[in-house]
Enzyme design. Structure first.
Site, PDB file in Angstrom:
ATOM      1  N   THR A 176      44.536  95.900  61.188  1.00  0.00           N
ATOM      2  CA  THR A 176      44.713  95.244  59.889  1.00  0.00           C
ATOM      3  C   THR A 176      43.938  93.932  59.786  1.00  0.00           C
ATOM      4  O   THR A 176      43.939  93.298  58.736  1.00  0.00           O
ATOM      5  CB  THR A 176      46.207  94.941  59.659  1.00  0.00           C
ATOM      6  OG1 THR A 176      46.679  94.216  60.811  1.00  0.00           O
ATOM      7  CG2 THR A 176      47.016  96.207  59.483  1.00  0.00           C
ATOM      8  N   VAL A 219      38.230  92.119  61.597  1.00  0.00           N
ATOM      9  CA  VAL A 219      37.347  93.005  62.371  1.00  0.00           C
ATOM     10  C   VAL A 219      37.903  94.427  62.396  1.00  0.00           C
ATOM     11  O   VAL A 219      37.163  95.404  62.255  1.00  0.00           O
ATOM     12  CB  VAL A 219      37.165  92.472  63.815  1.00  0.00           C
ATOM     13  CG1 VAL A 219      36.382  93.459  64.666  1.00  0.00           C
ATOM     14  CG2 VAL A 219      36.462  91.115  63.791  1.00  0.00           C
ATOM     15  N   CYS A 267      30.356  86.920  68.379  1.00  0.00           N
ATOM     16  CA  CYS A 267      29.529  87.265  67.219  1.00  0.00           C
ATOM     17  C   CYS A 267      28.241  86.440  67.140  1.00  0.00           C
ATOM     18  O   CYS A 267      27.170  86.971  66.841  1.00  0.00           O
ATOM     19  CB  CYS A 267      30.340  87.114  65.941  1.00  0.00           C
ATOM     20  SG  CYS A 267      31.269  85.587  65.851  1.00  0.00           S
ATOM     21  N   HIS A 298      27.039  85.107  59.706  1.00  0.00           N
ATOM     22  CA  HIS A 298      26.615  83.871  60.376  1.00  0.00           C
ATOM     23  C   HIS A 298      25.097  83.751  60.303  1.00  0.00           C
ATOM     24  O   HIS A 298      24.383  84.752  60.373  1.00  0.00           O
ATOM     25  CB  HIS A 298      26.980  83.907  61.861  1.00  0.00           C
ATOM     26  CG  HIS A 298      28.446  83.823  62.149  1.00  0.00           C
ATOM     27  ND1 HIS A 298      29.395  83.490  61.223  1.00  0.00           N
ATOM     28  CD2 HIS A 298      29.114  84.019  63.326  1.00  0.00           C
ATOM     29  CE1 HIS A 298      30.596  83.492  61.803  1.00  0.00           C
ATOM     30  NE2 HIS A 298      30.450  83.821  63.069  1.00  0.00           N
TER      31      HIS A 298
HETATM   32  P1  A2P Z   1      48.895  91.882  61.917  1.00  0.00           P
HETATM   33  O1  A2P Z   1      48.053  92.080  60.684  1.00  0.00           O
HETATM   34  O2  A2P Z   1      50.071  92.806  61.966  1.00  0.00           O
HETATM   35  O3  A2P Z   1      49.253  90.451  62.160  1.00  0.00           O
HETATM   36  P2  A2P Z   1      42.499  88.628  62.381  1.00  0.00           P
HETATM   37  O4  A2P Z   1      41.520  88.424  63.500  1.00  0.00           O
HETATM   38  O5  A2P Z   1      41.860  88.959  61.088  1.00  0.00           O
HETATM   39  O6  A2P Z   1      43.486  87.487  62.298  1.00  0.00           O
HETATM   40  O7  A2P Z   1      43.390  89.946  62.790  1.00  0.00           O
HETATM   41  C1  A2P Z   1      44.136  90.023  63.975  1.00  0.00           C
HETATM   42  C2  A2P Z   1      44.636  91.456  64.163  1.00  0.00           C
HETATM   43  O8  A2P Z   1      45.378  91.513  65.378  1.00  0.00           O
HETATM   44  C3  A2P Z   1      45.587  91.933  63.090  1.00  0.00           C
HETATM   45  O9  A2P Z   1      45.453  93.327  62.938  1.00  0.00           O
HETATM   46  C4  A2P Z   1      46.947  91.584  63.678  1.00  0.00           C
HETATM   47  O10 A2P Z   1      48.004  92.363  63.174  1.00  0.00           O
HETATM   48  C5  A2P Z   1      46.717  91.935  65.114  1.00  0.00           C
HETATM   49  N1  A2P Z   1      47.648  91.231  66.017  1.00  0.00           N
HETATM   50  C6  A2P Z   1      47.875  89.899  66.096  1.00  0.00           C
HETATM   51  N2  A2P Z   1      48.804  89.636  67.038  1.00  0.00           N
HETATM   52  C7  A2P Z   1      49.147  90.828  67.589  1.00  0.00           C
HETATM   53  C8  A2P Z   1      50.056  91.233  68.631  1.00  0.00           C
HETATM   54  N3  A2P Z   1      50.774  90.360  69.321  1.00  0.00           N
HETATM   55  N4  A2P Z   1      50.143  92.557  68.917  1.00  0.00           N
HETATM   56  C9  A2P Z   1      49.399  93.455  68.238  1.00  0.00           C
HETATM   57  N5  A2P Z   1      48.535  93.141  67.260  1.00  0.00           N
HETATM   58  C10 A2P Z   1      48.408  91.845  66.932  1.00  0.00           C
END
Ligand code: A2P
Length: 328
Positions: free
Chosen positions: A9, A12, A125, A238
């Site tokens: 979600t 990336v 990146c 970038h």
């Molecule tokens: P979620 O959307 O449920 O918070 P970004 O780099 O755009 O901030 O996205 C980080 C991604 O990593 C998101 O999909 C987020 O899910 C996921 N994420 C962050 N913390 C965890 C965790 N502890 N366990 C699993 N996925 C995580």
């Protein structure tokens, strides 16, 4: 071939799902994982709606895991997943500097993939975008000194970073206090020469990543590189201005010719037509744009050039999927 995207979600993760679809990655099953916050959400892939699941803290039902949920998750869970037989292509910085873990840009060191022991690292990146343009020039003319300044989009800080730029801009235009949370200072109508933590040598960790990672990917442990990393108020892609001193005789024409036949780069260098690399034109593209190629006036046998690349694609999702393609 069962593929899992962890962090699906995120900024990336969403691109990973799109790139898998666009490149028609030959998979039998795709599973999407994120934190408990996103469990039950759906995302579309190849005409289907897939439900996001909570990232498993144990075995994962996948042959290839594309991980982009941050360093903490990768540090803890990648060894678990790979010990159960999955190959983890990790987009965080958790494993990049481990000598046992290949750090791969398929246009540069695809052969390194063969050394993997269950985890393969995807570079930072900023490193990836510079490296695809620098590598063909290095091969042809041998780069001895590289100095680079970056112009990095808010998407480098994930979906939250992009949101912060939009909110601050709205606040500023509506006359409200701008505020800031993700970045150290307001990013709207500002530039911030600070990305990641400051190190003892006065550089930031983001700047040192460019040094450490370029050396590892090029197999040039002593290569002289210096970087200044700057956050700017753009949403995505970038840019980087590079000055490179070469050992072998070089000219802008010869460099352009080398870059024109190099994979992963597109020469955009017609200043008289106002055509040069820019975040707006590089966004959404698989190739990194290279232009403003000219002889540097301060040093002998040196060139200046400017690159723009979509850091969510070549700098992250695309490179990750390209690594997975090498595994096939
Ligand atoms: P979620 O959307 O449920 O918070 P970004 O780099 O755009 O901030 O996205 C980080 C991604 O990593 C998101 O999909 C987020 O899910 C996921 N994420 C962050 N913390 C965890 C965790 N502890 N366990 C699993 N996925 C995580």
């Amino acid at each position: 071939m069962r593929v899992a995207v962890v962090g699906a979600t995120g900024a990336v993760g969403r691109e990973l799902v799109k790139v898998l679809e666009e490149r028609k990655f030959p998979l039998d099953e795709l599973r999407l994982y994120a934190s408990s916050r996103s469990a039950g959400k759906t995302m579309s892939f190849a005409g289907e709606q897939l439900t996001v699941e909570i990232t498993p803290e144990g075995p994962i039902p996948a042959d290839i895991v594309l991980a982009s949920a941050g360093g903490g998750v990768s540090k803890k869970l990648a060894p678990l997943w790979s010990s159960e037989g999955a190959v983890v292509v990790d987009n965080s910085s958790a494993w990049r500097y481990d000598p046992q873990v290949p750090l791969v840009i398929p246009e540069i060191n695809p052969e390194a993939v063969q050394q993997h022991q269950g985890i393969i690292a995807n570079p930072n990146c900023t490193t990836a975008i510079l490296a695809v343009a620098l590598w063909p020039l290095h091969k042809a003319f041998k780069a001895t000194h590289t100095v680079v300044s970056t112009y990095q989009a808010t998407s480098g800080a994930g979906a939250e970073g992009m949101e912060e730029l939009l909110n601050e801009t709205r606040n500023y235009l509506d006359g409200r206090p701008v505020g800031h949370k993700v970045f150290q200072h307001p990013i709207a109508f500002n530039v911030i020469p600070h990305i990641d933590a400051f190190q003892e040598n006065g550089y930031t960790r983001e700047e040192m990543k460019v040094v450490w990672e370029t050396r590892k990917i090029f197999s040039e442990p002593e290569m002289k590189i210096s970087c200044t990393a700057v956050r700017i108020p753009t949403l995505r892609a970038h840019s980087e201005a590079a000055t490179v001193i070469f050992e072998k005789p070089v000219s802008p024409e010869a460099a352009r010719e080398v870059l024109e036949s190099a994979p992963g780069v597109k020469v955009v260098d017609e200043p008289e037509q106002n055509r040069y690399p820019m975040p707006l034109t590089a966004t959404g593209k698989w190739d990194v744009e290279v232009g403003r190629i000219r002889r540097n006036l301060a040093f002998d046998n040196a060139l200046d050039f400017f690159v723009s690349g979509d850091q969510l694609l070549k700098g992250a999702a695309l490179n990750t999927v390209q690594i997975a393609e090498l595994l096939l």
